[in-house]
Design a protein around this motif. Structure first.
Motif, short mmCIF file in Angstrom:
data_model
loop_
_atom_site.label_atom_id
_atom_site.label_comp_id
_atom_site.label_asym_id
_atom_site.label_seq_id
_atom_site.Cartn_x
_atom_site.Cartn_y
_atom_site.Cartn_z
N THR A 261 -1.89 5.95 8.59
CA THR A 261 -2.05 5.05 7.58
C THR A 261 -3.51 4.17 7.94
O THR A 261 -3.71 4.14 9.08
CB THR A 261 -1.12 4.13 7.36
N GLY A 262 -4.13 3.97 6.88
CA GLY A 262 -5.45 3.16 6.97
C GLY A 262 -5.06 1.95 7.11
O GLY A 262 -5.90 0.89 7.38
N GLY A 263 -3.74 1.24 6.83
CA GLY A 263 -3.25 -0.11 6.79
C GLY A 263 -2.14 -0.39 7.76
O GLY A 263 -2.19 0.37 8.95
N TRP A 264 -1.48 -1.37 7.29
CA TRP A 264 -0.24 -1.69 8.35
C TRP A 264 0.93 -0.87 8.03
O TRP A 264 1.20 -0.28 7.02
CB TRP A 264 -0.04 -3.01 8.10
N PHE A 265 1.83 -0.48 9.10
CA PHE A 265 3.30 -0.13 8.87
C PHE A 265 4.07 -1.35 8.76
O PHE A 265 4.15 -2.20 9.72
CB PHE A 265 3.55 0.75 10.12
N ARG A 266 4.52 -1.68 7.62
CA ARG A 266 5.25 -3.04 7.43
C ARG A 266 6.69 -2.63 7.15
O ARG A 266 7.26 -1.55 6.44
CB ARG A 266 4.79 -3.53 6.11
N THR A 267 7.72 -3.56 7.71
CA THR A 267 8.91 -3.60 7.26
C THR A 267 9.21 -4.88 7.03
O THR A 267 8.66 -5.93 7.10
CB THR A 267 9.80 -3.50 8.70
N ARG A 268 10.42 -4.88 5.82
CA ARG A 268 10.63 -5.96 4.83
C ARG A 268 11.88 -6.73 5.48
O ARG A 268 12.25 -7.59 5.15
CB ARG A 268 10.71 -5.76 3.38
N GLY A 269 12.65 -6.16 6.33
CA GLY A 269 13.54 -6.61 6.76
C GLY A 269 13.65 -7.16 8.22
O GLY A 269 12.66 -7.09 9.01
N ASP A 270 15.02 -7.21 8.99
CA ASP A 270 15.04 -7.30 10.40
C ASP A 270 14.95 -6.23 11.35
O ASP A 270 15.62 -5.57 12.13
CB ASP A 270 16.15 -8.15 10.80
N THR A 271 13.79 -5.15 10.94
CA THR A 271 13.86 -3.81 11.50
C THR A 271 12.13 -3.82 11.95
O THR A 271 11.55 -4.38 11.80
CB THR A 271 14.22 -2.88 10.35
#
Length: 431
Positions: A261-271
């Motif tokens: 990925t050229g950006g962030w690895f994002r999580t939207r929960g408590d993970t």
């Protein structure tokens, strides 16, 4: 005699019935043969008209501009069979009339700029029966049409597929004639069929004008698939590469190789990241702390940098503990128990001051005592920060013995069994 007459009467009746049956069979056979001959004539007429229509289409493709410049919306250009023979689109000797004596010609009108609308129609000759013109149109296929007695002012397509007003072409052949519809745009044959091959400068000929229903059949061997809207499927999508210029939304993504990925690895929960094989990972479930899942150890052969390191248990190092924080001995500090260093070694914070670690330090201290006598002697030492000192040797007049000195509010005192004064003394002192 009577019996013979009766027999002759019966024989005559049988012969009459036989003749009737024979006549019916012969009549039916003749009718069938006539119908077969008519059907053959209809097929021949359709084949001849189809051949002329195809020649008309080729002629119009090659001579589009010339025809377009001479046609109007109400006065069409006529393309006759002799014209097609002279321009070598039909062979010499090709008949311009069908087996019913009807003349076949093409009519091209210009309904819009840069557009031709063309029909091939029969005129004159015999009036073909209604069933005959319909049969010819059926044999012509989709472009085939006929002029019916029910409405002689239009050409009807096969089974109502299309219709054209004859007044547009300034002609009225009358019922019992047939026609073929050709529609041309920019010099290329165009109709309502989807072309299998590309037509130069006309991508619209290979484009659908409505939804395409495949009836649950497949589309195979697609090179590239481009969509301006959604691609929806109830099954799987299998591809070598998938490129998206916007979002890819899915419930689960299973990747057997690397993920970039050229950006962030994002999580939207408590993970966060989780190792399915080893049961550890990194995640965040609070605003302040990033945690190691499963309380796994964190290992690196490089450095770990932090503004502050906290440990709820023992801190263990495998080599040396290096303190980079410098302090000045005697300065204030807080809280007690901190460690620092100066140029000579470690310092610790005790009683609110930076101090050297506890223990005896052996230094040469020059001091003088008040008077030589046994017992306590008041002495003067150059450094008054020492708490207590032990006499380890003396230099000067007389000899000495080891003793102990201490300090109170009045000064330093020497306790020894024997001393000879004056002299210089070595003391081992402890702060």
């Amino acid at each position: 005699m009577t019996s013979k007459r009766k027999q002759r009467g019966f024989l005559s009746l049988d012969m009459a019935f036989g003749l009737i049956v024979f006549s019916v069979v012969v009549t039916m056979t003749i009718i069938w043969q006539i119908r077969q001959m008519d059907a053959q004539d209809y097929r021949i007429a359709a084949d001849q008209q189809r051949t002329i229509s195809e020649a008309q289409a080729k002629y119009l493709k090659d001579n589009f501009n010339a025809v377009l410049n001479n046609a109007t919306a109400t006065v069409p250009v006529q393309i006759t069979v002799p014209m097609l023979i002279n321009t070598h689109y039909l062979p010499a000797g090709f008949s311009s009339t069908n087996s019913f004596g009807q003349t076949i010609l093409g009519l091209a009108r210009k309904p819009n700029p840069n557009q031709l609308e063309v029909i091939v129609v029969t005129t004159g000759g015999q009036t073909i029966p209604e069933m005959g013109i319909r049969a010819i149109a059926e044999n012509l296929g989709g472009p085939g049409g006929f002029i019916s007695t029910t409405n002689p002012n239009i050409v009807q397509g096969v089974r109502g597929g299309w219709q054209v007003a004859l007044s547009n072409y300034a002609i009225a052949p009358g019922p019992g004639h047939t026609a073929s519809a050709l529609f041309l745009m920019d010099g290329a044959l165009a109709n309502d069929y989807l072309y299998r091959n590309a037509v130069p400068n006309h991508p619209e000929y290979n484009a659908m004008n409505t939804d395409l229903g495949m009836g649950n059949y497949n589309i195979n061997n697609v090179g590239s698939l481009t969509a301006s809207g959604n691609v929806a499927t109830g099954g799987d999508v299998t591809a070598r590469n998938v490129t998206a210029t916007a979002n890819v939304n899915a419930v689960t993504a299973n990747i057997t190789g690397d993920t970039y990925t050229g950006g962030w690895f994002r999580t939207r929960g408590d993970t966060g990241w989780y190792s399915e094989k080893w049961g550890g990972g990194i995640y965040q479930n609070s605003p302040d702390w990033v945690q190691v899942y499963g309380n796994k150890n964190f290992s690196t052969g490089g450095e770990i940098r932090a503004g502050k390191l906290s440990s709820s248990g023992r801190t263990q190092v495998g080599e040396y503990l290096q303190l980079d924080g410098a302090a000045v001995e005697g300065n204030d500090c807080s809280p007690n128990g901190m460690w620092a260093r100066d140029a000579n070694g470690p310092l610790f914070c005790g009683e609110g001051k930076w101090k050297k670690p506890g223990g005896w330090e052996f230094q040469l201290i020059q001091g003088t005592c008040q008077a030589p006598y046994r017992g306590s002697v008041t002495c003067s030492l150059g450094d008054t920060t020492w708490k207590s000192c032990s006499l380890t040797g003396a230099f000067g007049v007389g000899d000495s013995e080891a003793g102990y000195i201490f300090r109170n509010t009045s000064g330093w005192y020497l306790s020894t069994s024997r001393l000879t004064w004056p002299g210089l003394f070595y003391w081992s002192c402890f702060k």
